[in-house]
Design a protein around this motif. Structure first.
Motif, PDB file in Angstrom:
ATOM      1  N   UNK A  64       1.573   8.112 -20.686  1.00  0.00           N
ATOM      2  CA  UNK A  64       0.237   8.445 -20.200  1.00  0.00           C
ATOM      3  C   UNK A  64       0.130   8.358 -18.689  1.00  0.00           C
ATOM      4  N   UNK A  65       1.073   7.696 -18.041  1.00  0.00           N
ATOM      5  CA  UNK A  65       1.034   7.632 -16.580  1.00  0.00           C
ATOM      6  C   UNK A  65       1.706   8.836 -15.935  1.00  0.00           C
ATOM      7  N   UNK A  66       2.332   9.708 -16.730  1.00  0.00           N
ATOM      8  CA  UNK A  66       2.892  10.948 -16.221  1.00  0.00           C
ATOM      9  C   UNK A  66       4.184  10.750 -15.449  1.00  0.00           C
ATOM     10  N   UNK A  67       4.721  11.881 -14.992  1.00  0.00           N
ATOM     11  CA  UNK A  67       5.943  11.851 -14.187  1.00  0.00           C
ATOM     12  C   UNK A  67       7.099  11.209 -14.937  1.00  0.00           C
ATOM     13  N   UNK A  68       7.872  10.414 -14.203  1.00  0.00           N
ATOM     14  CA  UNK A  68       9.025   9.725 -14.781  1.00  0.00           C
ATOM     15  C   UNK A  68       8.730   8.265 -15.123  1.00  0.00           C
ATOM     16  N   UNK A  69       7.443   7.939 -15.296  1.00  0.00           N
ATOM     17  CA  UNK A  69       7.105   6.549 -15.586  1.00  0.00           C
ATOM     18  C   UNK A  69       7.630   6.089 -16.938  1.00  0.00           C
ATOM     19  N   UNK A  70       7.944   7.037 -17.837  1.00  0.00           N
ATOM     20  CA  UNK A  70       8.466   6.664 -19.146  1.00  0.00           C
ATOM     21  C   UNK A  70       9.985   6.790 -19.226  1.00  0.00           C
ATOM     22  N   UNK A  71      10.639   7.039 -18.104  1.00  0.00           N
ATOM     23  CA  UNK A  71      12.095   7.162 -18.097  1.00  0.00           C
ATOM     24  C   UNK A  71      12.730   5.849 -18.559  1.00  0.00           C
ATOM     25  N   UNK A  72      13.564   5.924 -19.583  1.00  0.00           N
ATOM     26  CA  UNK A  72      14.239   4.748 -20.106  1.00  0.00           C
ATOM     27  C   UNK A  72      13.489   4.035 -21.214  1.00  0.00           C
ATOM     28  N   UNK A  73      12.287   4.527 -21.580  1.00  0.00           N
ATOM     29  CA  UNK A  73      11.550   3.910 -22.684  1.00  0.00           C
ATOM     30  C   UNK A  73      12.300   4.117 -24.002  1.00  0.00           C
ATOM     31  N   UNK A  74      12.154   3.192 -24.949  1.00  0.00           N
ATOM     32  CA  UNK A  74      12.911   3.308 -26.203  1.00  0.00           C
ATOM     33  C   UNK A  74      12.414   4.451 -27.084  1.00  0.00           C
TER      34      UNK A  74
END
Length: 376
Positions: A64-74
């Motif tokens: 939900x924060x956009x961009x690559x903020x979820x990079x590496x999330x499981x």
């Protein structure tokens, strides 16, 4: 004469290619969950681009924060299954994992495939069995080709593999992923052993199936407090423990097993990711943990672990000065197209959706032509 015939038969048999097993035994799914979010609820994520027949054949899940903020999330397995494919497919795909699931609808045993694309890395291998909620990889960006997101597909046809352009790109071969999960949140006969077909993917690409191509709009993160644009699901309850029909005699083996089961702390099979999504330590487990040993001379008790923040702080924009609000993203498309609604998702409006730029948004169309289908 008989000897010559036996020799000829032996020669023919030896010349035939050895065929691998066509089935594997797995546990039938007791239910399906979403591939992201705590306990497979999708919380903290949104569908940046949805499924559309003859267009985008899956769902792009982004933080939900956009961009690559979820990079590496499981990324989690949506149900128990069998790893059919786990490789770096390069081009527009990167690391891809495909799982095959067996599940019951009533008394009918059915099968489906789930695909997880653009992974940063993966932790399973082909031929391995997985369980619902097991971490199988991490959200990636195809080595920098896109902004980080998970491409998630649900397939009815067990022959597609990585050759999407060789099959009809519609509901005859695909499900709408989040709708399938919502309607199969719990399945009967869960954990029963079932035979699933394997070795169903063609070794080479079949002829391409011609058909129209429909553009699928891409949406930016929803504003805070906006309802999710997907079918919300809640965590599945833990499997019910079988209660014995009669009370075991005190001191018997059954009674000891019963007491050990009652004293066992319940847990979920979902692995706890590390880093920014680390959860707070369980109070029950902390209370049950024995105090550190002080038998050694001069030993000191370890310092208490500080509680992790409940939610990760959003990443700051390096180009935004302190105290300034970044300008909202604008669409690089005609106004009539920016609010085009996906017929399979609730219609977005300009008041609750911010379209992101088509150019440089990270959701690129395959520049290699076909390469097993456009629109990843």
């Amino acid at each position: 004469m008989r000897l010559s015939v036996l020799c000829a038969v032996a020669f023919i048999v030896s010349a035939l290619p050895l065929r691998a097993e066509d089935t594997a035994v797995v546990r039938a799914a007791d239910g399906f969950q979403l591939p992201v979010g705590p306990n497979g609820t999708g919380e903290g994520y949104y569908i940046a681009r949805g499924y559309r027949p003859n267009g985008h054949l899956g769902e792009d899940w982004n933080g939900v924060h956009g961009g690559n903020t979820d990079l590496g999330d499981p990324v989690y397995a949506i149900a128990s299954g069998y790893v059919m494919f786990a490789r770096n497919y390069h081009v527009g795909w990167g690391n891809v994992v495909i799982l095959r699931h067996a599940y019951y609808e009533g008394s009918t045993l059915k099968f489906c495939d789930s695909l997880y694309g653009h992974l940063l890395d993966f932790s399973v291998q082909e031929g391995e069995q997985v369980h619902r909620g097991q971490q199988i990889g991490r959200i990636g960006n195809n080595f920098g080709m896109y902004e980080a997101h998970l491409h998630f597909e649900m397939r009815k046809n067990l022959q597609i593999g990585m050759f999407r352009s060789s099959f009809a790109r519609d509901f005859s071969n695909y499900f709408t992923p989040n709708e399938f999960v919502a309607t199969h949140h719990a399945c009967p006969n869960g954990n029963h052993m079932a035979n699933i077909p394997i070795n169903t993917y063609p070794p080479v690409a079949p002829p391409v199936v011609a058909g129209p191509h429909v553009e699928s709009p891409v949406f930016g993160p929803p504003p805070a407090g906006a309802p999710p644009r997907f079918a919300r699901v809640s965590p599945l309850p833990p499997p019910a423990r079988v209660v014995p029909s009669s009370t075991p005699e005190p001191g018997s083996v059954e009674a000891r097993i019963e007491r050990s089961l009652e004293s066992t702390t319940s847990f979920t099979s979902t692995p706890i990711p590390s880093g920014k999504h680390s959860a707070k330590p369980s109070t029950a487990l902390a209370a049950a943990s024995p105090p550190p040993s002080s038998s050694k001379k001069g030993s000191k008790a370890p310092a208490p672990i500080a509680d992790a923040p409940a939610t990760p702080a959003p990443l700051a924009n390096k180009r935004t000065r302190q105290g300034q609000t970044p300008a909202p993203a604008t669409a690089n498309r005609p106004e009539t197209e920016t609010i085009e609604s996906d017929p399979l998702l609730p219609a977005p409006t300009t008041t609750n959706v911010v379209p992101i730029q088509r150019s440089g948004s990270g959701f690129k169309v395959d520049r290699f032509g076909d390469m097993r289908g456009k629109g990843y």
